[in-house]
Design a protein around this motif. Structure first.
Motif, PDB file in Angstrom:
ATOM      1  N   PHE B 168       0.938  -1.063   0.131  1.00 25.48           N
ATOM      2  CA  PHE B 168       0.556  -0.445   0.302  1.00 25.48           C
ATOM      3  C   PHE B 168       0.860   0.889  -0.128  1.00 25.48           C
ATOM      4  CE2 PHE B 168      -2.629  -3.231   2.194  1.00 25.48           C
ATOM      5  CZ  PHE B 168      -4.068  -3.340   1.744  1.00 25.48           C
ATOM      6  N   ASP B 171       3.338   1.941   3.024  1.00 24.35           N
ATOM      7  CA  ASP B 171       3.753   1.349   3.764  1.00 24.35           C
ATOM      8  C   ASP B 171       5.761   1.685   4.512  1.00 24.35           C
ATOM      9  OD1 ASP B 171       1.320  -0.496   4.355  1.00 24.35           O
ATOM     10  OD2 ASP B 171       2.022  -2.134   2.871  1.00 24.35           O
ATOM     11  N   GLN B 378      -8.309  -0.205   3.120  1.00 23.98           N
ATOM     12  CA  GLN B 378      -6.604   0.013   3.060  1.00 23.98           C
ATOM     13  C   GLN B 378      -6.729   0.774   2.015  1.00 23.98           C
ATOM     14  OE1 GLN B 378      -5.275   0.837   5.989  1.00 23.98           O
ATOM     15  NE2 GLN B 378      -3.229   1.182   5.569  1.00 23.98           N
ATOM     16  N   SER B 382      -5.233   4.429   2.731  1.00 27.15           N
ATOM     17  CA  SER B 382      -3.500   4.553   2.582  1.00 27.15           C
ATOM     18  C   SER B 382      -3.575   5.409   1.065  1.00 27.15           C
ATOM     19  CB  SER B 382      -2.823   3.287   2.157  1.00 27.15           C
ATOM     20  OG  SER B 382      -3.771   3.036   1.041  1.00 27.15           O
ATOM     21  N   ASN B 388      -2.685   9.645   7.373  1.00 28.21           N
ATOM     22  CA  ASN B 388      -1.278   9.359   7.110  1.00 28.21           C
ATOM     23  C   ASN B 388      -0.287  10.117   7.136  1.00 28.21           C
ATOM     24  OD1 ASN B 388      -2.439   7.211   6.121  1.00 28.21           O
ATOM     25  ND2 ASN B 388      -2.963   7.936   3.720  1.00 28.21           N
ATOM     26  N   GLN B 392       2.568   5.210  10.085  1.00 27.83           N
ATOM     27  CA  GLN B 392       2.969   4.583   8.958  1.00 27.83           C
ATOM     28  C   GLN B 392       3.077   2.774   9.714  1.00 27.83           C
ATOM     29  OE1 GLN B 392       7.242   4.638   8.850  1.00 27.83           O
ATOM     30  NE2 GLN B 392       6.821   5.976   6.905  1.00 27.83           N
ATOM     31  N   HIS B 393       2.085   2.469   8.270  1.00 29.17           N
ATOM     32  CA  HIS B 393       3.041   0.731   8.980  1.00 29.17           C
ATOM     33  C   HIS B 393       3.960   0.412   8.523  1.00 29.17           C
ATOM     34  CE1 HIS B 393      -1.902   0.401   8.358  1.00 29.17           C
ATOM     35  NE2 HIS B 393      -1.624   1.415   8.544  1.00 29.17           N
TER      36      HIS B 393
END
Lengths: 421, 421
Positions: B168, B171, B378, B382, B388, B392-393
């Motif tokens: 995404f 990511d 997502q 995202s 966002n 942060q993933h």
């Protein structure tokens, strides 16, 4: 990993009195607590001792800081900070701001105007994640590290008792988890309350201090409440079963509180804190026989009783233990009476990249003088303790913990930073 | 960070019934739970619902695994494992051993003969640190990752719904916190109970599996209990305020449980779990104005009410929100009705070496099909979510969570590994 197992010189009236927690009913307010304003729980917990135990407030003001002799809470968030400013006045302002915030947070109140007070165009005074939560017996305890005394013209104020720890055999310290100019120990029964407190102090300190390292402790391993069972550590054992209780005025005076004449006057009523991150090789430990485990500690696992005794709190017969048993080596009778107040927490911080849990004991101990407390104890343990095969010290710090904040006009560090002290 | 905020199709009788927790009094045992033996708390909590709420046991047996629709506990220890054996029979034996251990631990019993049973010359069956603690509503939930299906001749059994997650936008995944052949989610009200469970499963699995990564969650951020207040996340907000409740059989059936015909039969009654470690830039967030924070979420901070509404659980008016507001983008009405069951926890794992707390949300979501749950949600979030800027993933995994263990003869994964399924 040291433990304190000694005869109880118990007497009642604690020199610093929490509002709640150790069955306070019937305890007279000691003279030493007279200077303390009484912080009350903000959520109706001021009468019912059971409700207070679960979520109440611990008084912030007193002769000593809370979080030492007050009853041990379930969870910990500990942070060491580095100082980023060389402006003494700015640093003192931050200490005053921190004190005001700590006073509110320990009472269960948000910082300043709160998370939705003030102007919508400004950042909220409080980050908000503790809104609606109880005070949860939050205590905030500040300490000053040796390196702080290299700054702000404080060199002459550094206590002789605040020594840099020597390197002990087996130490494998990670610089990123060691040292710090100052620290704050946040203990609470709700971890969100402890995390919230450290985070808000870090936010207030932005530009003046920065977090050097921090440690979450998920479970207490000690008790300062008389007759309570000692919680088990991650080795499955009770350790430090006869810790100094918050009600034992005599032992606190002898082993924990700095007295007049011990060193610089600004530390009178304070204490010294040693923090050690002790990694346990739990995978190795878990493949060790029960007999070996019990030999290593010098206790039975089930009850926590010393070798040959029936009950956890029975006086140990040291000669019945192996010479390198942990209890035998750490016992005051083997160490000229040395006794420390333990307040450590279990931690689990994910994995180490080798398929093993990064878990162990975040050891916290308070004492009147590090040179007559942790250092001689750890010299002995690090050289001989059978436990060393299963543990490793990977982080370390020492702090001078100043006396308590006396009242609403007082602030953390005043006795050190203010001439009027 | 996605949230589920939809109309309640509530109906009573849950398809899997915990003994305690959501005010179980008056709930009839649903037909779907008929196969489940009834695990009782071992500490006298079998009558008093208040005592049970605090420390009781959740039934291990049932049509679905516990730890999904059962009431959310306070603490989490989550572990992803890599398989180290290529011997299918050995792996199946381990799954059976795990099941036996899980059955005992969720009932508050030690593993096997316990921490001091058996021979003194042998390592104890249980590591001991949970001795004397209550069951604490422990649930243990197993899941199988996509990579498991490359082993043991399982390729044809991999469900189409168990897709590898796409990358995404935004990511920034750390390989050391991503993936895993299998997982165990341990939730309990006492963190020591959750940590103990994972550790003992890892010990039993020694040589067959190794922990790839693990995550401690100190505070729940969701509720599956109807009408409960949603706990605040570390941004100080309530999110996912209208999560699927464990009593909403219709929504569970529609959005969470895998039905006959959805894919391979072995998954019927199971679910799919997406785990994402979401780091929050809390220092940046904390310097953001209240107005901006509320605009980002589309809620007020104090009450958690959607823009223009009064109460947390009021139905949101999406058009009153900014187009990129989190609630607006994540709402089922903006996503063809997509709804997931959230079970995430807040984490704080020390510092990042730059003076910032490594803290955020360990997001856990259950759904009937990842392709119709997390992935489309997502994709949207995202690409557009105002949040966002502040998150942060950094870790990611997906697992097929098999149905529940039906009775004392059943075991985790039987429907996948046994021909008799």
């Amino acid at each position: 990993m040291t433990m304190t197992d000694t005869h109880t010189n118990g007497s009642s009236s604690p020199s610093r009195r929490a509002l709640i927690g150790w069955g306070g009913a019937g305890l007279a307010l000691g003279a030493a607590a007279a200077g303390g304003a009484v912080a009350m729980a903000n959520a109706g917990n001021d009468v019912d001792p059971v409700a207070a135990e679960a979520g109440g407030a611990v008084a912030f003001h007193g002769a000593h800081q809370a979080g030492i002799a007050t009853p041990v809470q379930d969870r910990l968030h500990f942070a060491a900070f580095d100082v980023k400013t060389d402006d003494r006045a700015e640093f003192v302002r931050m200490l005053k701001d921190w004190t005001a915030a700590a006073r509110r947070m320990t009472a269960g109140e948000p910082v300043g105007e709160g998370a939705y007070g003030g102007l919508a165009e400004a950042p909220p005074d409080d980050t908000g994640e503790a809104l609606g939560l109880k005070p949860s017996r939050l205590t905030l305890t500040i300490g000053f590290g040796p390196s702080l005394f290299d700054k702000f013209g404080l060199r002459d104020e550094r206590p002789a008792a605040l020594v840099d720890l020597p390197k002990f055999p087996g130490d494998n310290l990670d610089g990123a988890r060691t040292g710090g100019d100052l620290c704050v120990q946040a203990c609470a029964d709700d971890p969100q309350v402890a995390v919230h407190a450290i985070r808000n102090l870090a936010r207030i300190g932005f530009g003046k201090v920065a977090i050097r390292w921090s440690q979450l402790g998920f479970g207490k391993t000690s008790s300062t409440t008389p007759d309570a069972q000692t919680p088990r550590n991650l080795m499955g054992f009770k350790d430090g079963t006869r810790n100094i209780a918050g009600t034992e005025t005599d032992r606190l005076k002898k082993f924990v509180w700095v007295a007049d004449g011990d060193g610089p006057r600004w530390m009178t009523g304070g204490s010294y804190l040693v923090a050690r991150r002790i990694r346990m090789n739990i995978e190795t430990w878990d493949r060790t026989s029960l007999q070996e485990q019990e030999d290593v500690f010098g206790r039975d696992k089930r009850e926590g009783a010393p070798v040959g005794r029936a009950k956890e709190h029975d006086k140990p017969f040291l000669k019945a233990m192996k010479p390198d048993a942990h209890v035998r080596l750490a016992h005051p009778d083997s160490n000229d009476g040395i006794t420390i107040l333990r307040r450590g927490y279990s931690f689990t911080d994910g994995t180490d990249g080798l398929g093993r849990l990064d878990a162990g004991l975040f050891f916290l101990a308070y004492q009147r003088d590090v040179r007559q407390g942790f250092i001689p104890l750890q010299r002995r343990l690090s050289a001989h303790d059978a436990l060393n095969e299963y543990i490793q010290h990977v982080g370390s710090a020492v702090f001078a913990v100043p006396p308590g904040v006396r009242d609403a006009g007082d602030w953390w560090g005043r006795t050190l930073f203010s001439k009027e002290a």
